[in-house]
Design a protein around this motif. Structure first.
Motif, PDB file in Angstrom:
ATOM      1  N   ALA A   1      -1.518  17.443  -7.945  1.00  0.00           N
ATOM      2  CA  ALA A   1      -1.335  16.814  -6.636  1.00  0.00           C
ATOM      3  C   ALA A   1      -1.136  15.312  -6.827  1.00  0.00           C
ATOM      4  O   ALA A   1      -1.889  14.673  -7.563  1.00  0.00           O
ATOM      5  CB  ALA A   1      -2.548  17.085  -5.751  1.00  0.00           C
ATOM      6  N   ILE A   2      -0.133  14.773  -6.153  1.00  0.00           N
ATOM      7  CA  ILE A   2       0.230  13.370  -6.357  1.00  0.00           C
ATOM      8  C   ILE A   2       0.564  12.700  -5.026  1.00  0.00           C
ATOM      9  O   ILE A   2       0.720  13.350  -3.994  1.00  0.00           O
ATOM     10  CB  ILE A   2       1.469  13.239  -7.265  1.00  0.00           C
ATOM     11  N   THR A   3       0.679  11.392  -5.081  1.00  0.00           N
ATOM     12  CA  THR A   3       1.431  10.616  -4.095  1.00  0.00           C
ATOM     13  C   THR A   3       2.604   9.983  -4.838  1.00  0.00           C
ATOM     14  O   THR A   3       2.660  10.015  -6.067  1.00  0.00           O
ATOM     15  CB  THR A   3       0.584   9.501  -3.462  1.00  0.00           C
ATOM     16  N   ASP A   4       3.529   9.393  -4.104  1.00  0.00           N
ATOM     17  CA  ASP A   4       4.619   8.674  -4.760  1.00  0.00           C
ATOM     18  C   ASP A   4       4.075   7.663  -5.755  1.00  0.00           C
ATOM     19  O   ASP A   4       4.557   7.549  -6.877  1.00  0.00           O
ATOM     20  CB  ASP A   4       5.459   7.912  -3.721  1.00  0.00           C
ATOM     21  N   PHE A   5       3.062   6.922  -5.317  1.00  0.00           N
ATOM     22  CA  PHE A   5       2.583   5.822  -6.142  1.00  0.00           C
ATOM     23  C   PHE A   5       1.846   6.325  -7.377  1.00  0.00           C
ATOM     24  O   PHE A   5       2.033   5.782  -8.473  1.00  0.00           O
ATOM     25  CB  PHE A   5       1.672   4.879  -5.344  1.00  0.00           C
ATOM     26  N   THR A   6       0.986   7.348  -7.230  1.00  0.00           N
ATOM     27  CA  THR A   6       0.252   7.809  -8.412  1.00  0.00           C
ATOM     28  C   THR A   6       1.209   8.409  -9.443  1.00  0.00           C
ATOM     29  O   THR A   6       1.024   8.230 -10.646  1.00  0.00           O
ATOM     30  CB  THR A   6      -0.848   8.818  -8.035  1.00  0.00           C
ATOM     31  N   ALA A   7       2.252   9.096  -8.980  1.00  0.00           N
ATOM     32  CA  ALA A   7       3.253   9.610  -9.918  1.00  0.00           C
ATOM     33  C   ALA A   7       3.997   8.451 -10.587  1.00  0.00           C
ATOM     34  O   ALA A   7       4.272   8.481 -11.792  1.00  0.00           O
ATOM     35  CB  ALA A   7       4.237  10.519  -9.194  1.00  0.00           C
ATOM     36  N   PHE A   8       4.306   7.412  -9.816  1.00  0.00           N
ATOM     37  CA  PHE A   8       5.007   6.241 -10.327  1.00  0.00           C
ATOM     38  C   PHE A   8       4.160   5.512 -11.370  1.00  0.00           C
ATOM     39  O   PHE A   8       4.670   5.028 -12.379  1.00  0.00           O
ATOM     40  CB  PHE A   8       5.321   5.311  -9.147  1.00  0.00           C
ATOM     41  N   CYS A   9       2.854   5.456 -11.143  1.00  0.00           N
ATOM     42  CA  CYS A   9       1.944   4.780 -12.069  1.00  0.00           C
ATOM     43  C   CYS A   9       1.806   5.532 -13.387  1.00  0.00           C
ATOM     44  O   CYS A   9       1.746   4.926 -14.450  1.00  0.00           O
ATOM     45  CB  CYS A   9       0.545   4.670 -11.449  1.00  0.00           C
ATOM     46  N   ILE A  10       1.718   6.846 -13.301  1.00  0.00           N
ATOM     47  CA  ILE A  10       1.260   7.637 -14.443  1.00  0.00           C
ATOM     48  C   ILE A  10       2.379   8.345 -15.192  1.00  0.00           C
ATOM     49  O   ILE A  10       2.424   8.324 -16.423  1.00  0.00           O
ATOM     50  CB  ILE A  10       0.202   8.663 -13.973  1.00  0.00           C
TER      51      ILE A  10
ATOM     52  N   THR B   1       1.541   5.269   4.169  1.00  0.00           N
ATOM     53  CA  THR B   1       0.374   6.119   4.475  1.00  0.00           C
ATOM     54  C   THR B   1       0.661   7.529   3.959  1.00  0.00           C
ATOM     55  O   THR B   1       1.169   8.368   4.692  1.00  0.00           O
ATOM     56  CB  THR B   1       0.098   6.148   5.989  1.00  0.00           C
ATOM     57  N   PRO B   2       0.364   7.810   2.680  1.00  0.00           N
ATOM     58  CA  PRO B   2       0.745   9.095   2.082  1.00  0.00           C
ATOM     59  C   PRO B   2       0.112  10.306   2.753  1.00  0.00           C
ATOM     60  O   PRO B   2       0.640  11.406   2.695  1.00  0.00           O
ATOM     61  CB  PRO B   2       0.279   8.957   0.635  1.00  0.00           C
ATOM     62  N   TRP B   3      -1.053  10.110   3.380  1.00  0.00           N
ATOM     63  CA  TRP B   3      -1.715  11.230   4.065  1.00  0.00           C
ATOM     64  C   TRP B   3      -1.704  11.042   5.577  1.00  0.00           C
ATOM     65  O   TRP B   3      -2.532  11.579   6.287  1.00  0.00           O
ATOM     66  CB  TRP B   3      -3.143  11.378   3.551  1.00  0.00           C
ATOM     67  N   ASN B   4      -0.748  10.218   6.052  1.00  0.00           N
ATOM     68  CA  ASN B   4      -0.609   9.960   7.485  1.00  0.00           C
ATOM     69  C   ASN B   4      -1.902   9.445   8.101  1.00  0.00           C
ATOM     70  O   ASN B   4      -2.231   9.734   9.249  1.00  0.00           O
ATOM     71  CB  ASN B   4      -0.147  11.225   8.217  1.00  0.00           C
TER      72      ASN B   4
ATOM     73  N   LEU C   1       0.399  16.509  -1.220  1.00  0.00           N
ATOM     74  CA  LEU C   1      -0.609  17.115  -0.357  1.00  0.00           C
ATOM     75  C   LEU C   1      -1.000  16.138   0.740  1.00  0.00           C
ATOM     76  O   LEU C   1      -0.955  14.918   0.544  1.00  0.00           O
ATOM     77  CB  LEU C   1      -1.831  17.528  -1.171  1.00  0.00           C
ATOM     78  N   PRO C   2      -1.395  16.666   1.906  1.00  0.00           N
ATOM     79  CA  PRO C   2      -1.598  15.793   3.068  1.00  0.00           C
ATOM     80  C   PRO C   2      -2.947  15.096   3.121  1.00  0.00           C
ATOM     81  O   PRO C   2      -3.322  14.590   4.157  1.00  0.00           O
ATOM     82  CB  PRO C   2      -1.455  16.777   4.244  1.00  0.00           C
ATOM     83  N   HIS C   3      -3.700  15.066   2.037  1.00  0.00           N
ATOM     84  CA  HIS C   3      -5.003  14.402   2.060  1.00  0.00           C
ATOM     85  C   HIS C   3      -5.467  14.138   0.639  1.00  0.00           C
ATOM     86  O   HIS C   3      -4.923  14.677  -0.320  1.00  0.00           O
ATOM     87  CB  HIS C   3      -6.043  15.268   2.786  1.00  0.00           C
ATOM     88  N   SER C   4      -6.466  13.297   0.488  1.00  0.00           N
ATOM     89  CA  SER C   4      -7.054  12.988  -0.814  1.00  0.00           C
ATOM     90  C   SER C   4      -8.555  13.234  -0.726  1.00  0.00           C
ATOM     91  O   SER C   4      -9.164  12.959   0.307  1.00  0.00           O
ATOM     92  CB  SER C   4      -6.788  11.526  -1.185  1.00  0.00           C
ATOM     93  N   PRO C   5      -9.177  13.755  -1.813  1.00  0.00           N
ATOM     94  CA  PRO C   5      -8.629  13.999  -3.148  1.00  0.00           C
ATOM     95  C   PRO C   5      -8.180  15.437  -3.386  1.00  0.00           C
ATOM     96  O   PRO C   5      -8.471  16.027  -4.424  1.00  0.00           O
ATOM     97  CB  PRO C   5      -9.806  13.669  -4.052  1.00  0.00           C
ATOM     98  N   ALA C   6      -7.536  16.070  -2.445  1.00  0.00           N
ATOM     99  CA  ALA C   6      -7.076  17.463  -2.565  1.00  0.00           C
ATOM    100  C   ALA C   6      -8.255  18.378  -2.841  1.00  0.00           C
ATOM    101  O   ALA C   6      -8.175  19.310  -3.634  1.00  0.00           O
ATOM    102  CB  ALA C   6      -6.025  17.596  -3.663  1.00  0.00           C
ATOM    103  N   LEU C   7      -9.372  18.104  -2.185  1.00  0.00           N
ATOM    104  CA  LEU C   7     -10.615  18.825  -2.449  1.00  0.00           C
ATOM    105  C   LEU C   7     -10.459  20.329  -2.261  1.00  0.00           C
ATOM    106  O   LEU C   7     -10.818  21.125  -3.137  1.00  0.00           O
ATOM    107  CB  LEU C   7     -11.738  18.291  -1.539  1.00  0.00           C
TER     108      LEU C   7
END
Length: 310
Positions: free
Chosen positions: A108-117, A205-208, A139-145
């Motif tokens: 599970a990622i956001t644009d930014f975490t994929a860009f970082c890693i 706002t990756p999770w709105n 995914l629409p929320h963090s941390p994809a629990l």
């Protein structure tokens, strides 16, 4: 009255089922004993116990062959299928070998975490684990629990928020820490707090989410900012900033990567806020334990290289 689970199985020594299966397939006590590495007397004793438990002769001798009874013929397919299934499911998992693995990990990622890693990660894995595959999922929320607990994803790459609560079933690694900066078009020459509050802003706002960490911090200071655009994706955001008067707060790592590609400038954020943190979340009882443990170790080493090289 207490409900006793599996009453038939409780009466039966399950070690006798391979005996039944071997005799049925070979039609021979001697061949069945050889397959099971038992003496013929031990196997005959096991067959006697099975006959008593099931109250059926199961097999009778015709010349040199052991022929099944009607009941044994009915049981045989189900016993063979059950033994095959259990053998497959209970076989120990092999050790994870990164160099030869073709495992597919759902992350599970956001644009930014994929860009970082992932640029740095894939550069390294093309040599160490060329067959390892990934499915990157938004995914629409963090941390994809929920998804981690359900085994729908193997890792989640998220960023911490003030509302984060640690879940006892999740492991988390602080992978990356960075300061926020502000990007603007090339025409801006300075950025004071007054300038920041007077400007209009683009917010990712990756999770709105309703409010970001910067808005919460400004609220504590008694301020608000003018948000012109909210978007869940970082992809278009810097291009919009470069062609408008909007400001965008972004971690410095990303801003410095973007500067050579577009007409933007970087300014210090004109107020104090806690650093931006990228975290790696995983389930403590992951179904792909070997692969996820290996990948987390690689990511931790990679984090040291990324942070030391900045």
């Amino acid at each position: 009255m207490m409900n006793i689970m599996h009453p038939a199985l409780r009466r039966l020594d399950l070690n006798l089922l391979p005996v039944f299966d071997a005799i049925y397939r070979h039609r021979s006590v001697r061949l069945a004993a050889d397959e099971l590495a038992m003496s013929t007397s031990a196997l005959s004793h096991a067959l006697s116990r099975l006959r008593m438990t099931l109250n059926d002769p199961l097999f009778y001798r015709e010349g040199h062959r052991m022929c099944p009874s009607v009941y044994a013929a009915q049981l045989a397919p189900s016993i063979a299928s059950a033994l095959k299934f259990l053998n497959q499911e209970l076989t120990p998992q092999p050790e994870f070998e990164a160099s030869s693995s073709t495992e597919c990990l759902q992350i599970a990622i956001t644009d930014f975490t994929a860009f970082c890693i992932f640029p740095a990660l894939m550069h390294q894995l093309q040599h160490n684990a060329p067959g390892l595959r990934f499915e990157l999922l938004y995914l629409p929320h963090s941390p994809a629990l929920t998804e981690l607990l359900a085994g729908e994803v193997d890792l989640a790459l998220g960023f911490s928020t003030p509302d984060d609560v640690r879940h006892p079933e999740l492991d988390e690694i602080n992978w990356f820490e960075d300061e926020y900066v502000v990007i603007s078009n090339k025409s801006r020459t300075q950025l004071t707090l007054e300038d920041y509050l007077a400007a209009r802003h683009l917010v990712v706002t990756p999770w709105n989410e309703k409010r970001g960490v910067l808005d919460l911090q400004l609220e504590q200071m008694g301020y608000t900012r003018q948000i012109a655009i909210k978007t869940p994706s970082m992809l278009s955001a810097p291009f919009i900033v470069a062609e408008s008067d909007l400001l965008m707060a972004i971690p410095r790592f990303a801003a410095e990567k973007l500067v050579p590609a577009m007409d933007i400038k970087i300014f210090a954020l004109p107020f104090e806020i806690r650093p931006f943190e990228v975290k790696i979340y995983s389930h403590k009882r992951s179904g792909k334990r070997g692969a996820t443990h290996w990948l987390k170790a690689v990511l931790q080493l990679l984090a040291q290289e990324v942070n030391s090289g900045r």
